[in-house]
Design an enzyme around this catalytic site. Sequence first.
Site, PDB file in Angstrom:
ATOM      1  N   ALA A 254       1.043   1.333  16.468  1.00 54.12           N
ATOM      2  CA  ALA A 254       1.146   0.438  17.616  1.00 54.12           C
ATOM      3  C   ALA A 254       1.759  -0.913  17.241  1.00 54.12           C
ATOM      4  O   ALA A 254       2.572  -1.462  17.963  1.00 54.12           O
ATOM      5  CB  ALA A 254      -0.243   0.232  18.226  1.00 54.12           C
ATOM      6  N   GLY A 255       1.358  -1.454  16.103  1.00 56.97           N
ATOM      7  CA  GLY A 255       1.836  -2.774  15.703  1.00 56.97           C
ATOM      8  C   GLY A 255       0.957  -3.870  16.264  1.00 56.97           C
ATOM      9  O   GLY A 255       0.637  -3.894  17.460  1.00 56.97           O
TER      10      GLY A 255
ATOM     11  N   LEU B 256     -10.633   6.949   9.931  1.00 52.21           N
ATOM     12  CA  LEU B 256     -10.736   8.406  10.140  1.00 52.21           C
ATOM     13  C   LEU B 256     -11.176   8.549  11.597  1.00 52.21           C
ATOM     14  O   LEU B 256     -12.163   7.925  12.004  1.00 52.21           O
ATOM     15  CB  LEU B 256     -11.792   8.970   9.186  1.00 52.21           C
ATOM     16  CG  LEU B 256     -12.019  10.487   9.112  1.00 52.21           C
ATOM     17  CD1 LEU B 256     -12.858  10.782   7.876  1.00 52.21           C
ATOM     18  CD2 LEU B 256     -12.711  11.046  10.336  1.00 52.21           C
ATOM     19  N   GLU B 257     -10.463   9.359  12.357  1.00 49.36           N
ATOM     20  CA  GLU B 257     -10.757   9.413  13.790  1.00 49.36           C
ATOM     21  C   GLU B 257     -10.867  10.860  14.271  1.00 49.36           C
ATOM     22  O   GLU B 257     -10.016  11.694  13.941  1.00 49.36           O
ATOM     23  CB  GLU B 257      -9.642   8.692  14.563  1.00 49.36           C
ATOM     24  CG  GLU B 257     -10.041   8.253  15.948  1.00 49.36           C
ATOM     25  CD  GLU B 257      -9.100   7.178  16.478  1.00 49.36           C
ATOM     26  OE1 GLU B 257      -9.439   5.988  16.397  1.00 49.36           O
ATOM     27  OE2 GLU B 257      -8.014   7.534  16.975  1.00 49.36           O
TER      28      GLU B 257
ATOM     29  N   LYS C 201     -14.587   3.336  10.237  1.00 46.49           N
ATOM     30  CA  LYS C 201     -13.790   2.236   9.698  1.00 46.49           C
ATOM     31  C   LYS C 201     -14.518   1.592   8.535  1.00 46.49           C
ATOM     32  O   LYS C 201     -15.743   1.613   8.461  1.00 46.49           O
ATOM     33  CB  LYS C 201     -13.562   1.170  10.775  1.00 46.49           C
ATOM     34  CG  LYS C 201     -12.701   1.630  11.899  1.00 46.49           C
ATOM     35  CD  LYS C 201     -12.060   0.501  12.644  1.00 46.49           C
ATOM     36  CE  LYS C 201     -10.890  -0.090  11.916  1.00 46.49           C
ATOM     37  NZ  LYS C 201      -9.707   0.768  11.893  1.00 46.49           N
TER      38      LYS C 201
ATOM     39  N   ASN D 247      -6.888  -1.762   8.602  1.00 50.64           N
ATOM     40  CA  ASN D 247      -6.543  -0.888   9.733  1.00 50.64           C
ATOM     41  C   ASN D 247      -6.656   0.597   9.375  1.00 50.64           C
ATOM     42  O   ASN D 247      -6.160   1.440  10.115  1.00 50.64           O
ATOM     43  CB  ASN D 247      -5.142  -1.216  10.258  1.00 50.64           C
ATOM     44  CG  ASN D 247      -4.058  -0.947   9.235  1.00 50.64           C
ATOM     45  OD1 ASN D 247      -4.351  -0.693   8.060  1.00 50.64           O
ATOM     46  ND2 ASN D 247      -2.817  -1.023   9.651  1.00 50.64           N
ATOM     47  N   HIS D 248      -7.290   0.907   8.273  1.00 54.64           N
ATOM     48  CA  HIS D 248      -7.437   2.318   7.880  1.00 54.64           C
ATOM     49  C   HIS D 248      -8.639   2.942   8.575  1.00 54.64           C
ATOM     50  O   HIS D 248      -9.645   2.266   8.817  1.00 54.64           O
ATOM     51  CB  HIS D 248      -7.551   2.409   6.362  1.00 54.64           C
ATOM     52  CG  HIS D 248      -6.320   1.931   5.674  1.00 54.64           C
ATOM     53  ND1 HIS D 248      -6.333   1.191   4.521  1.00 54.64           N
ATOM     54  CD2 HIS D 248      -5.023   2.043   6.028  1.00 54.64           C
ATOM     55  CE1 HIS D 248      -5.099   0.895   4.172  1.00 54.64           C
ATOM     56  NE2 HIS D 248      -4.279   1.401   5.080  1.00 54.64           N
TER      57      HIS D 248
ATOM     58  N   HIS E 296       5.686   3.974  13.339  1.00 52.75           N
ATOM     59  CA  HIS E 296       4.516   4.506  12.641  1.00 52.75           C
ATOM     60  C   HIS E 296       3.203   4.250  13.369  1.00 52.75           C
ATOM     61  O   HIS E 296       2.198   4.877  13.079  1.00 52.75           O
ATOM     62  CB  HIS E 296       4.428   3.951  11.236  1.00 52.75           C
ATOM     63  CG  HIS E 296       3.782   2.596  11.127  1.00 52.75           C
ATOM     64  ND1 HIS E 296       4.180   1.493  11.852  1.00 52.75           N
ATOM     65  CD2 HIS E 296       2.744   2.168  10.370  1.00 52.75           C
ATOM     66  CE1 HIS E 296       3.436   0.470  11.532  1.00 52.75           C
ATOM     67  NE2 HIS E 296       2.557   0.825  10.655  1.00 52.75           N
TER      68      HIS E 296
ATOM     69  N   ASP F 201       0.876  -1.175   0.000  1.00 54.08           N
ATOM     70  CA  ASP F 201       0.000   0.000   0.000  1.00 54.08           C
ATOM     71  C   ASP F 201       0.915   1.227   0.000  1.00 54.08           C
ATOM     72  O   ASP F 201       1.218   1.826   1.024  1.00 54.08           O
ATOM     73  CB  ASP F 201      -0.901  -0.003   1.232  1.00 54.08           C
ATOM     74  CG  ASP F 201      -1.936   1.109   1.185  1.00 54.08           C
ATOM     75  OD1 ASP F 201      -1.901   1.915   0.243  1.00 54.08           O
ATOM     76  OD2 ASP F 201      -2.774   1.169   2.102  1.00 54.08           O
TER      77      ASP F 201
END
Lengths: 483, 144
Positions: A408-409, A209-210, A482, A206-207, A406, A99
């Site tokens: 949390a993982g 808008l928050e 989400k 995992n994309h 970048h 991506d």
Amino acid sequence: MKLNTDMRVNRVTDEVWEIPVTEKAGMLVPARIYATPSILKTMDRGVFDQVTNVACLPGIARYALCMPDGHWGYGFPIGGVAAFDTESGIISPGGVGYDVNCGMRLIRTDLTRDDVHPKLDRLMTELFRRVPAGVGAAGFIRLNRDSFAGVMTRGARWCIEEGYGWHRDLAHIEEGGCIAGADPSTVSDHAVGRGINQLGTLGSGNHYLEVQVVSSDRVFDPETATALGITGQDQIVVMVHCGSRGFGHQVAGDYLKVFEKAMRRYGISVKDQQLACAPFRSPEGQDYFSAMNCAANTAFANRQVITHQIREAFATVFGPSAEELGMEVVYDVAHNIAKVERYPEGELLVHRKGSTRAFGPGSPDLPWDFQKTGQPVICGGSMETGSYLLVGTDRAVNETFGSTMHGAGRTMSRAQAKKSIRGEQLQQEMKRRGILVKAVSLSGLAEEAGVAYKDISDVVETVDRAGITKKVAELHPIGNIKG
Amino acid sequence: MAHSFRFLDDIAVADLAFKAEGDSVAELFRAATEALLETLAETSTVAVTWERTIEHASGELDELLFEWLSDLVYWKDAAGVVFHDADLSVIHDGATWMLAAVLRGAPVDQATQTLHHDVKGVTKHLYEVKQQGMHWYAQVVVDV
């Protein structure tokens, strides 16, 4: 200390660990992992195997690196950083991430939690309506091949020219939102076919808008925060995490096939098929670099169009206009990309995959208003826990090719998360805790539960203590969209 | 003739993986196809208003399956559809494997369909297609 590897891992400092070249045949440089002992213990076997595979690639400089949010990825680990000599080294889609220019954008506002709370439901509904998310969602902008070529070559600049944003937004986007050297002729029809309808869409996985709150007690560096437009005092900000969508993935897939054949021609062997690469200066390497830049520009444009829609939604709910609401872009930063940068070794092609550029104060690549602060670094946590705004440092430039973490993982697989958590129940629990979630897929929501991720605070503490980024503020979610 | 698939827990932490099996090559392809279609959306909630005929040929069976599954992802984005089913056949003609399929579905509709993951691509990570005895197996990791 019991680790998920049989390789010898030597302590350099409490936050830096090194795997020497003697641990795997073919390693050209040592591998270095940034992690506290407790994070290192939780890292999966893939991190150790993959970062040492990367250390075997031709032309690699200094170290193969992995950040504390690292976990298994395709070829390179997520959280991976590797720099290659531009004359003797390679370029690899597996080192960029499929991506292309997946990244983060943060938008500030003058609104407070008290302003937003009574209208949060309406705001999230408006955002959910204006920013398409989930499987197959199409954007509102209709493009033909010529106009899509404009997106590929001009990125966020194309959006500003078309009225989707403010000219000053560009100064607060990495590379001004437009990377040079993007030639649409290096992009396949298949990639264009997948990308042409997706501008301004969030995607899934995992994309997100928050809508977030910055409370004063979670501002760690008030002076820097103020310089970045962050006031604390329950200020509302908006974070966007997405990339180049199907377009970037198709570019990566197309060139993996090209590189599989090219490697035979150039006599390159790799330890994992997903590390397929070509010499950077080869015709194949240059074509991929150009196509990757087309995808990177498309991702900048994607986040710019989403920003336009966010501003429209806020203006609709809170009025009178986004400008009067103070909705400036704090910064937009890529975390899946390869870029040519200059270091003491010379000109290097720095691959950052799930890793953020983190240039320190005074960098000529930063606009005037970040000269004192260093580059803003935006790190997204899980949707339940929160995210962070940080700034880059000179130490990052010296130690990690100007790179840091970048996000949390993940620690739990999607399949495991879906078995242990129900999306509907999670949505209700989060609502009780004051986080309103709108999701296209409830099963997808379950997979993104906070328990599936490392604690981002531990990860942030690692890079802060290591000195490769400095904490500025923590951002707490109150609304999430989400796919 | 029989086929089945199951999702795997620990193959890809951030993505999804499945194992498909069938008692013939065609049944294996049907199993893998169903797994990918279900990854995108609950197929029973998707109508049939869109149709596409697809043909592929390859000297390698694993490449043929990879190309076919990648096609599903392509049409999902290019046509903005999710899928109900695919009627397919696979034959071996000399040195070439040939696939003929009719892919059916409908434009994405969040109001009527149960949607799952927006698969970005099929990967070759731990990808394999193999025959054991009378059975064919495939392991596929998809990037979401």
